[in-house]
Design a protein around this motif. Structure first.
Motif, short mmCIF file in Angstrom:
data_model
loop_
_atom_site.label_atom_id
_atom_site.label_comp_id
_atom_site.label_asym_id
_atom_site.label_seq_id
_atom_site.Cartn_x
_atom_site.Cartn_y
_atom_site.Cartn_z
N GLY A 19 33.65 15.45 37.05
CA GLY A 19 34.23 14.60 36.01
C GLY A 19 35.21 13.60 36.58
N VAL A 47 32.41 18.45 30.48
CA VAL A 47 32.99 19.82 30.52
C VAL A 47 31.88 20.86 30.59
CG1 VAL A 47 34.13 21.57 29.12
CG2 VAL A 47 35.18 19.34 29.39
N GLY A 48 32.06 21.80 31.49
CA GLY A 48 31.11 22.90 31.60
C GLY A 48 31.82 24.17 32.00
N PHE A 82 43.10 17.21 25.42
CA PHE A 82 42.71 18.09 24.31
C PHE A 82 41.59 19.02 24.78
CE2 PHE A 82 40.15 14.21 23.72
CZ PHE A 82 38.87 14.70 23.51
N PHE A 140 26.55 21.15 43.91
CA PHE A 140 27.59 20.23 44.39
C PHE A 140 28.80 21.01 44.91
CE2 PHE A 140 26.75 15.73 43.66
CZ PHE A 140 25.48 15.80 43.11
N SER A 181 22.34 20.29 33.88
CA SER A 181 22.22 21.04 35.14
C SER A 181 20.75 21.25 35.42
CB SER A 181 22.91 22.40 35.01
OG SER A 181 22.59 23.23 36.11
N GLY A 214 36.60 16.68 30.82
CA GLY A 214 36.73 17.47 32.05
C GLY A 214 36.89 16.60 33.28
N VAL A 256 38.09 20.42 24.32
CA VAL A 256 36.90 19.92 23.62
C VAL A 256 36.32 20.96 22.66
CG1 VAL A 256 36.25 18.23 25.38
CG2 VAL A 256 35.35 20.57 25.53
N ALA A 257 36.66 22.22 22.88
CA ALA A 257 36.13 23.28 22.01
C ALA A 257 36.98 23.47 20.75
CB ALA A 257 36.03 24.60 22.77
N ASN A 309 39.88 13.18 30.07
CA ASN A 309 40.13 14.37 29.23
C ASN A 309 40.24 15.66 30.06
OD1 ASN A 309 38.17 16.77 28.05
ND2 ASN A 309 39.84 16.23 26.68
N GLY A 310 41.02 16.57 29.54
CA GLY A 310 41.18 17.91 30.11
C GLY A 310 42.26 18.61 29.31
N ARG A 311 42.58 19.85 29.71
CA ARG A 311 43.58 20.60 28.95
C ARG A 311 44.95 20.57 29.60
NH1 ARG A 311 39.96 25.87 28.77
NH2 ARG A 311 39.79 25.11 30.90
N1 LIG Z 1 29.36 21.65 40.53
C1 LIG Z 1 28.06 21.85 40.46
O1 LIG Z 1 27.40 22.22 41.45
C2 LIG Z 1 27.32 21.65 39.16
C3 LIG Z 1 25.93 21.83 39.15
C4 LIG Z 1 25.24 21.64 37.95
C5 LIG Z 1 25.92 21.24 36.81
N2 LIG Z 1 27.28 21.08 36.87
C6 LIG Z 1 27.96 20.67 35.64
O2 LIG Z 1 28.79 19.57 35.93
C7 LIG Z 1 29.96 19.62 35.11
C8 LIG Z 1 31.20 19.55 35.98
O3 LIG Z 1 31.14 20.58 36.95
P1 LIG Z 1 32.36 20.84 37.95
O4 LIG Z 1 31.84 21.77 38.99
O5 LIG Z 1 32.95 19.54 38.34
O6 LIG Z 1 33.33 21.64 36.97
P2 LIG Z 1 34.86 22.12 37.20
O7 LIG Z 1 35.29 21.84 38.60
O8 LIG Z 1 34.91 23.52 36.72
O9 LIG Z 1 35.68 21.17 36.26
C9 LIG Z 1 35.62 21.33 34.89
C10 LIG Z 1 36.66 20.41 34.27
O10 LIG Z 1 36.59 20.58 32.86
C11 LIG Z 1 37.90 20.83 32.35
N3 LIG Z 1 37.73 21.71 31.20
C12 LIG Z 1 37.22 22.96 31.18
N4 LIG Z 1 37.17 23.43 29.93
C13 LIG Z 1 37.65 22.45 29.13
C14 LIG Z 1 37.85 22.33 27.73
N5 LIG Z 1 37.52 23.33 26.91
N6 LIG Z 1 38.35 21.16 27.25
C15 LIG Z 1 38.65 20.14 28.08
N7 LIG Z 1 38.49 20.20 29.42
C16 LIG Z 1 38.00 21.34 29.93
C17 LIG Z 1 38.67 21.45 33.51
O11 LIG Z 1 40.05 21.15 33.44
P3 LIG Z 1 41.13 22.07 32.72
O12 LIG Z 1 40.73 23.50 33.01
O13 LIG Z 1 42.42 21.65 33.35
O14 LIG Z 1 41.06 21.72 31.27
C18 LIG Z 1 38.06 20.73 34.71
O15 LIG Z 1 38.73 19.52 34.96
C19 LIG Z 1 29.85 20.90 34.28
O16 LIG Z 1 29.26 20.64 33.04
C20 LIG Z 1 28.90 21.75 35.11
O17 LIG Z 1 28.21 22.71 34.34
C21 LIG Z 1 27.99 21.28 38.01
#
Ligand SMILES: NC(=O)c1ccc[n+]([C@@H]2O[C@H](COP(=O)([O-])OP(=O)(O)OC[C@H]3O[C@@H](n4cnc5c(N)ncnc54)[C@H](OP(=O)(O)O)[C@@H]3O)[C@@H](O)[C@H]2O)c1
Length: 256
Positions: free
Chosen positions: A27, A96-97, A70, A193, A147, A21, A72-73, A44-46
């Motif tokens: 990420g 990834v989340g 790829f 964040f 988290s 991600g 991840v799921a 990594n990402g899709r």
């Molecule tokens: N932001 C926050 O405040 C916060 C707080 C607590 C925890 N977290 C955790 O921190 C992590 C990152 O958060 P974020 O806010 O940066 O997330 P985000 O902006 O939603 O980014 C998620 C990334 O993961 C990729 N992705 C999603 N599903 C995927 C899959 N099945 N295979 C491969 N890539 C995939 C997405 O790209 P594509 O869709 O292009 O594949 C995207 O680049 C997550 O685990 C989230 O739960 C975030």
């Protein structure tokens, strides 16, 4: 460890890091920081277009990176991709989340299962795939992005909370089992964040008032502020840290 060069122990030079991600948000910041710390980073990402643009940014800055497209799921695709890396991955960041901010009536079992698949089972699958290569070298570092929803719960977030709690437990289980082979596993628990995904909340006066009252630093975390924890936990500077969760939340969960 006499005459230790402590600054070198924070370096990731010579390491290959897979960050899942990594196309945006936390990420991307983790991937960028690891590349700046000297690692060859696999983003990594899709979406290959998104990943290629980010790789170009790093490479044009003189850093080392490549795209790892790829899902991840998708277990088979993920395993094939990692097998093709031939055991060269030294660092894995399971970042990834997926979120589903809905209460129990709006979270049918199929949705709950999907959330566990993406947030928990996928992290296990990627870790399981990279572990033999790490174990063969007697070294490796896995960092799971969990988290504050792992140890604490808010109403209306049932599936994410359960998945992140599981990811915390998975972190400890991997640390205990893989530690015998010299592979460490730790977690990072971000608070709130200001990522693109959270943009609507960043613009919400109600959420901002909530954070001002609940976070001792009285603000959102900015995405680059997650990166130091990831680089540290992946680096030799953390060589005796295993099975721990490092919370990065401006002090939110330290206060009541
Ligand atoms: N932001 C926050 O405040 C916060 C707080 C607590 C925890 N977290 C955790 O921190 C992590 C990152 O958060 P974020 O806010 O940066 O997330 P985000 O902006 O939603 O980014 C998620 C990334 O993961 C990729 N992705 C999603 N599903 C995927 C899959 N099945 N295979 C491969 N890539 C995939 C997405 O790209 P594509 O869709 O292009 O594949 C995207 O680049 C997550 O685990 C989230 O739960 C975030």
């Amino acid at each position: 460890m006499t005459d230790t060069d402590h600054s070198a122990r924070f370096s990731l030079a010579g390491r290959t890091a897979l960050v899942t991600g990594a196309g945006r948000g936390l990420g991307w910041e983790i991937a960028r920081a690891m590349a700046q710390a000297g690692a060859h980073v696999l983003l990594n990402g899709r979406d290959l277009g998104v990943l290629s643009a980010k790789v170009d940014l790093l490479v044009s800055a003189g850093l080392s990176a490549a795209a790892a497209q790829f899902d991840v799921a998708d277990r088979d695709v993920c395993d094939d991709w990692i097998v093709a890396c031939d055991g060269t991955i030294d660092i894995l960041v399971n970042n990834v989340g997926m979120r589903h901010r809905k209460p129990i009536p709006d979270t049918p079992p199929e949705k709950f299962t999907e959330m566990l698949d993406v947030n928990l089972t996928a992290a296990y699958g990627v870790a399981r795939a990279v572990a033999p290569g790490m174990a063969a070298r007697g070294a490796g570092a896995i960092v799971n992005v969990t988290s504050i929803a792992g140890p604490f719960a808010r109403a209306g977030d049932i599936a994410y909370t359960a998945a992140k709690g599981g990811l915390e437990a998975l972190t400890r289980a991997l640390a205990v089992e893989l530690g015998r082979d010299g592979v460490r596993c730790n977690g990072i628990a971000p608070g709130y964040f200001a990522t693109e995904t959270n943009q609507a909340m960043v613009e919400s006066p109600a959420v901002n008032a909530f954070l001002q009252s609940r976070v001792p630093l009285r603000r959102w975390g900015q995405p680059p502020e997650i990166a130091g924890a990831a680089v540290f936990l992946a680096s030799p500077a953390a060589s005796y840290i295993n099975g721990q969760i490092l919370t990065v939340d401006g002090g939110m969960t330290a206060s009541f």
